[in-house]
Structure formats: structure tokens, C-alpha cells
Design an enzyme around this catalytic site. Structure first.
Site, mmCIF file in Angstrom:
data_model
loop_
_atom_site.group_PDB
_atom_site.id
_atom_site.type_symbol
_atom_site.label_atom_id
_atom_site.label_comp_id
_atom_site.label_asym_id
_atom_site.label_seq_id
_atom_site.Cartn_x
_atom_site.Cartn_y
_atom_site.Cartn_z
ATOM 1 N N ASP A 72 37.697 39.802 40.481
ATOM 2 C CA ASP A 72 37.227 41.009 40.203
ATOM 3 C C ASP A 72 37.690 42.181 39.274
ATOM 4 O OD1 ASP A 72 39.376 41.915 41.487
ATOM 5 O OD2 ASP A 72 38.319 42.493 43.492
ATOM 6 N N ASP A 101 55.604 41.166 35.227
ATOM 7 C CA ASP A 101 54.501 40.679 36.100
ATOM 8 C C ASP A 101 55.090 40.596 37.410
ATOM 9 O OD1 ASP A 101 52.120 40.844 35.013
ATOM 10 O OD2 ASP A 101 51.690 38.488 34.858
ATOM 11 N N ASP A 154 53.146 32.068 32.188
ATOM 12 C CA ASP A 154 52.650 33.202 31.864
ATOM 13 C C ASP A 154 53.145 34.518 32.433
ATOM 14 O OD1 ASP A 154 51.348 31.816 34.158
ATOM 15 O OD2 ASP A 154 50.301 33.756 34.417
ATOM 16 N N GLY A 194 44.875 34.594 30.349
ATOM 17 C CA GLY A 194 44.532 35.741 29.660
ATOM 18 C C GLY A 194 44.610 37.027 30.818
ATOM 19 N N GLY A 214 43.093 39.109 32.757
ATOM 20 C CA GLY A 214 41.777 39.209 33.806
ATOM 21 C C GLY A 214 41.574 40.245 34.292
ATOM 22 N N ARG A 215 42.410 41.209 34.426
ATOM 23 C CA ARG A 215 42.378 42.677 35.020
ATOM 24 C C ARG A 215 43.448 43.605 34.617
ATOM 25 N NH1 ARG A 215 45.792 42.323 40.589
ATOM 26 N NH2 ARG A 215 47.525 40.727 39.981
HETATM 27 P P1 AMP Z 1 49.208 37.037 38.133
HETATM 28 O O1 AMP Z 1 49.230 36.213 39.456
HETATM 29 O O2 AMP Z 1 48.932 38.385 38.343
HETATM 30 O O3 AMP Z 1 50.096 36.721 37.170
HETATM 31 O O4 AMP Z 1 47.565 36.570 37.523
HETATM 32 C C1 AMP Z 1 47.424 35.210 37.104
HETATM 33 C C2 AMP Z 1 45.984 35.319 36.203
HETATM 34 O O5 AMP Z 1 44.906 35.751 37.180
HETATM 35 C C3 AMP Z 1 46.222 36.297 34.965
HETATM 36 O O6 AMP Z 1 45.233 35.484 34.180
HETATM 37 C C4 AMP Z 1 45.332 37.169 35.628
HETATM 38 O O7 AMP Z 1 44.908 38.001 34.644
HETATM 39 C C5 AMP Z 1 44.380 36.712 36.869
HETATM 40 N N1 AMP Z 1 44.112 37.642 37.688
HETATM 41 C C6 AMP Z 1 44.843 37.962 38.920
HETATM 42 N N2 AMP Z 1 43.971 38.615 39.647
HETATM 43 C C7 AMP Z 1 42.705 38.946 39.232
HETATM 44 C C8 AMP Z 1 41.767 39.679 39.592
HETATM 45 N N3 AMP Z 1 41.561 40.303 40.793
HETATM 46 N N4 AMP Z 1 40.642 39.560 38.686
HETATM 47 C C9 AMP Z 1 40.770 39.074 37.536
HETATM 48 N N5 AMP Z 1 41.762 38.092 37.147
HETATM 49 C C10 AMP Z 1 42.995 38.282 37.842
HETATM 50 MG MG MG Z 2 50.608 37.084 35.511
#
Ligand code: AMP
Ligand code: MG
Length: 486
Positions: A125, A262, A252, A90, A92-93
Site C-alpha cells: 500500500d 533500513d 537491498d 525499488g 515501494g513506499r
Molecule cells: P523493507 O522490508 O522495508 O526493506 O522492504 C522491502 C521491499 O518491499 C522494498 O522494495 C520496499 O519498498 C517494499 N515495501 C515494504 N513495505 C511496503 C509497503 N507497505 N508498500 C509497498 N512496498 C513496500
Molecule cells: Mg529495505
């Protein structure tokens, strides 16, 4: 042309309700500054840069203010990360601020990345650091300029809000635009939680909003899967032809629209190396450059699995089998153009494969090779390039075959150089160039990022005074270590 306050919202995804996303407000970042904005991305929303760029712009895209018609939501999805299923990912940020309808009737998702914590933040965060926001901005706008399907980037803002990674960094926000933020993982979430009604509802939404030309097909969901597969095959054709490594092809991070999505530890190949792994955390090389083709198919199989409650397995399986030939056909088509050919010939795949082996063996810069091959008439260009190859006999044999192939081609030889320069970039977003611009921005100097963006927005045109951006990277620049989420 519009002012920022005149945007028209129609939040179709938000209306699907709380099973699909949760209402969350952005958490602003302190003392915001605008790092960069993309005028061509602004044009997608009919925004006039002269009117739109101002205090409101900065306040909105740093989370301090919102349009009354925006409905910020964190979307729920899951996905396969490095081959293992993660049931709860989901946003997360990042937050989907809403959907804007432009004057041409096109819809654009406004997604604010780095907007603070959400119910899906897990231990994170909710923030994005300046360097990764700049990397996503530069890549989005550069891939678009190269003609590669991608999400877009409107702007990056930075702040004095601290974020802790290995060291203290600055919290930033990136405004991403895409016609949809639906990922393969959205469908996996409802499949693996056994919520088939919601799965159906999400597919109906996707069909109505993004694949409406398929609604009158006998089996719209099967047709949707086929179109996702075709678009993904075309996308991977582009990546492989231009040497783009995504780095984190988790399900995702795969867009339902078949666009590059992404951005994380991505890289364009410098020296040609099919085994290149751009993600420092990818120990096994699952997402190496070469593996992007089978992994895309693996990801499509994961999406197909999620559609099994609605489409016959045999039909999904037959569709999946189309991936490789489609991907290969797209790839070959692009490679032919890169080599200056207009017509297709039986032996092209073998000719290309032999060239790639020579490039690899002699550690040739992948994208510059094609550019230089088009700089002069074929014979002269080959003469110039020859001295950089170690296997001279191999290169000479290839050159003879290439010249014969050029002679047989239907394209006008006097236009060869023009044709090739129109598809072979002189400027490519190399990691070290991004790194240098980021170091400036981290010190408060945004000029290098803006200049790099300007250069990379016209990658096929030689630009006076910008020769340094077209050079081969220095040795240190080939070995930068870049990891997943930051
Ligand atoms: P990503 O590597 O950016 O594709 O992120 C993978 C997952 O981790 C997704 O669900 C993001 O929303 C979550 N995520 C990545 N970085 C953060 C962060 N700093 N805080 C909260 N969730 C994160
Ligand atoms: Mg992602």
C-alpha cells in the site's frame, strides 16, 4: 541557521534520469500531527528548530506540500532477500525528495518513508505504520549517539489515515537523512538486467558524489569496492561489539556507505545470546546475531558479483578475503575499550571469548555488564558482579586474568571508570522500551517517545530521574515478536 523554506537543493541522483528512478509525488496522509523531531538531525541541514518547526514543517513531512526545488523520485533496485535473488524491488513506499546541500557543503538525501504507492510497490500500500516509523526514528538517533554509523531521522508524523496490517493502524511518515541512499541492490539491478552502461554510470555517480577521494586511483571502481568493504567491516564490528542485531540483512538493505540502514525488526541483545534471532519471520536464523559477520561478507560477495563487468574477478576475490580480519580487528578494538584497555595484547581475543561464554551461560545482560564493570575499581566491580554468575570457578579464573591484564595495560588506572563509561552505555534502546513508547503514541500521547529519545540521545550519561530506563528488561520484554516490513 535556516528556515525550512531556505534549504538549497541540488538533485544529483534525479539528474541521472529515468533509468535510475521515476518521478512520483507523495500521497499525503490525513490530519497530520508531529510525533517527534530530532534537533540534532535538523542541525545537519542548518535548520533552526525554533523557526523550522511549524505548520510548513508538518505539511511538508506529511506529504501535503513540497519545496519548488524538490524532485521526488522512487529509486529502482533489486537484491538478494534471505539468499534468493529478487529482480525487482525499488522504493515501494519511500521517495527521495531531493538532495540538500548544507552550509558546510555536505549533501543530505531527504527520503520520505511511507509516502504512498510507486511503480515498485508490488502488492503493498506504499504506507508505513506509526510503530515501525517510531522504531526507525529511535534507533537511527540512538545508534548515532552511540557512535555507530547510521542513516539519521529528522521526524515522524502520524495521521488519521488507516492502514491495514493484522489490524487497523495509523499511517505515518518518517523523514530519513543519509548522504546517499545507494544500496548494494542498486548495482545488482543493473548487473542482472545486463545494463552495463548504466552500471558504469551509477558507479561514476557514486565515485563523483560519495567517494571522490578515490577518483585518482588507478582502478577507481576496485578502490570503491575496497572502501565499501572496509566501511562495512567497521560497521559490523560496531554491531557485534554493542549487541545490535539488524534482523534483515538483505542486500537491498545494505548501504554503499557502510552505514546502518533500513531499520526493521532490529534489536539490541538483552541477555547475551549469540544465536539470538530478532526477526520473527527469520525461521532459519539466517540473520541471527552471530551470523551477521558471515552474512555481511556474503552480501559483499553479491556486490562484487555485480561489479565483475568492470573489475577483474581475482582482484575482487582478494579484496573479499580482507573482510574477516578487518572486521575482527575493529571488533577487538572496540571490545578492548569496552573492557577499559588502552593497548592491544595477543591474548585479548581469547579473554573476550571466555567472558562471552560466561555471560551467555549465566544469561547476563550484555550491555549492562560492561557498564557495571566500570562502575567501581576493577576488583570491587568483579566482586559485585560475581554473585550473578553460575560458573563461579570460571568467573573467578576469568577475573584473575582480567585483573592481571588491567595491571599490564598502559592506561591510567585512575581513569579506568571514566574511560569505560565513555564507551559503555547506561541506556540502550531495548525493544520493550520502544514498545511502551509506541503504545503511548498510538493513543495520541507523544511524550513517552520524546522522553525516550531524549534519554537515548545521551546514552553514556547518567540522567537524574531516568533510572527506570537503565534497568534490565522485564521477562515479557525479552520476548516481543517483531517481523519484517510494516
Ligand atoms: P523493507 O522490508 O522495508 O526493506 O522492504 C522491502 C521491499 O518491499 C522494498 O522494495 C520496499 O519498498 C517494499 N515495501 C515494504 N513495505 C511496503 C509497503 N507497505 N508498500 C509497498 N512496498 C513496500
Ligand atoms: Mg529495505
Amino acid at each position: 541557521m535556516k528556515r525550512l523554506t531556505d534549504l538549497e537543493f541540488d538533485n544529483r541522483f534525479a539528474r541521472l534520469g529515468d533509468s535510475f528512478s521515476t518521478s512520483v509525488l507523495p500521497e499525503p496522509i490525513a490530519e497530520p500531527r508531529l510525533v517527534i523531531a530530532s534537533e540534532s538531525a535538523m542541525a545537519l541541514l542548518d535548520l533552526d528548530p525554533a523557526q523550522a518547526l511549524g505548520e510548513d514543517f508538518l505539511q511538508i513531512f506529511s506529504g501535503h506540500r513540497l519545496w519548488a526545488a524538490a524532485e521526488p523520485r522512487a529509486m529502482v533496485y533489486s537484491g538478494h532477500q534471505f539468499g534468493s535473488y529478487n529482480p525487482r524491488l525499488g522504493d515501494g513506499r519511500g521517495l527521495l525528495l531531493g538532495e540538500v546541500k548544507n552550509d558546510a557543503g555536505q549533501y543530505w538525501d531527504l527520503h520520505l518513508k511511507g509516502a504512498g504507492q510507486t511503480p515498485w510497490s508490488r502488492m503493498g500500500d506504499g504506507r508505513a505504520v506509526l510503530r515501525s516509523s517510531i522504531r526507525e526514528f529511535l534507533a537511527s538517533e540512538h545508534l548515532h549517539a552511540l557512535g555507530i554509523p547510521t542513516s539519521r531521522a529528522l521526524c515522524v508524523t502520524t495521521s488519521s489515515t488507516p492502514v491495514w496490517r493484522e489490524k487497523r493502524e495509523q499511517a505515518a511518515m518518517l523523514l530519513r537523512l543519509a548522504p546517499s541512499h545507494l544500496r548494494f541492490g542498486h548495482f545488482e539491478y543493473f548487473y542482472y538486467t545486463g545494463r552495463h552502461d548504466e552500471l558504469r554510470q551509477l558507479l561514476d555517480h557514486a565515485l563523483a558524489c560519495h567517494f571522490s577521494d578515490l577518483l585518482d586511483q588507478p582502478q577507481p571502481v576496485a578502490a570503491l569496492f575496497r572502501q565499501v568493504l572496509e566501511r562495512t567491516a567497521a560497521l559490523i564490528g560496531y554491531w557485534q561489539a554493542y549487541g545490535f542485531c539488524h534482523g534483515v540483512m538483505n542486500t537491498d538493505n545494505m548501504s554503499l556507505l557502510g552505514i546502518t540502514f533500513d531499520y526493521g525488526p532490529y534489536a539490541f541483545l538483552d541477555d547475551y545470546d549469540p544465536n539470538h534471532i530478532c526477526n520473527h519471520s527469520d525461521d532459519s536464523g539466517r540473520y541471527s546475531f552471530r551470523n551477521q559477520v558471515p552474512i555481511a561478507q556474503w552480501n559483499l560477495a553479491a556486490l562484487a558479483q555485480a561489479l565483475t563487468p568492470l573489475v577483474e574477478v581475482d582482484l575482487l576475490r582478494d579484496t573479499l578475503a580482507l573482510f574477516e580480519p578487518l572486521q575482527q580487528a575493529h571488533y577487538l578494538d572496540l571490545m578492548r575499550r569496552r573492557l577499559g584497555f588502552c593497548a592491544a595484547e595477543e591474548g585479548d581475543a581469547a579473554l573476550i571469548e571466555r567472558l562471552l561464554q560466561l555471560l551467555q551461560q549465566s544469561a547476563q545482560d550484555y550491555n549492562l555488564f560492561f557498564r557495571r564493570l566500570g562502575d567501581q575499581a576493577a576488583e570491587q566491580a568483579l566482586q559485585t558482579l560475581r554473585e550473578e554468575f553460575v560458573d563461579l570457578a570460571g568467573f573467578d579464573a576469568w577475573s584473575v586474568d582480567y585483573l592481571h591484564r588491567c595491571a599490564r595495560d598502559s592506561g591510567d588506572p585512575s581513569q579506568r571508570s571514566v574511560r569505560m563509561h565513555a564507551v559503555n552505555p547506561l541506556y540502550i534502546l531495548r525493544n520493550y522500551l520502544a514498545q511502551q513508547a509506541i503504545e503511548g503514541a498510538e493513543q495520541g500521547d507523544f511524550e513517552p517517545v520524546r522522553e525516550l529519545h531524549a534519554v537515548l540521545s545521551r546514552p553514556f550519561e547518567a540522567q537524574d530521574g531516568r533510572e527506570k530506563y537503565a534497568k534490565r528488561p522485564p521477562e515479557w520484554g525479552k520476548h516481543l515478536e517483531i517481523s519484517c516490513s510494516s
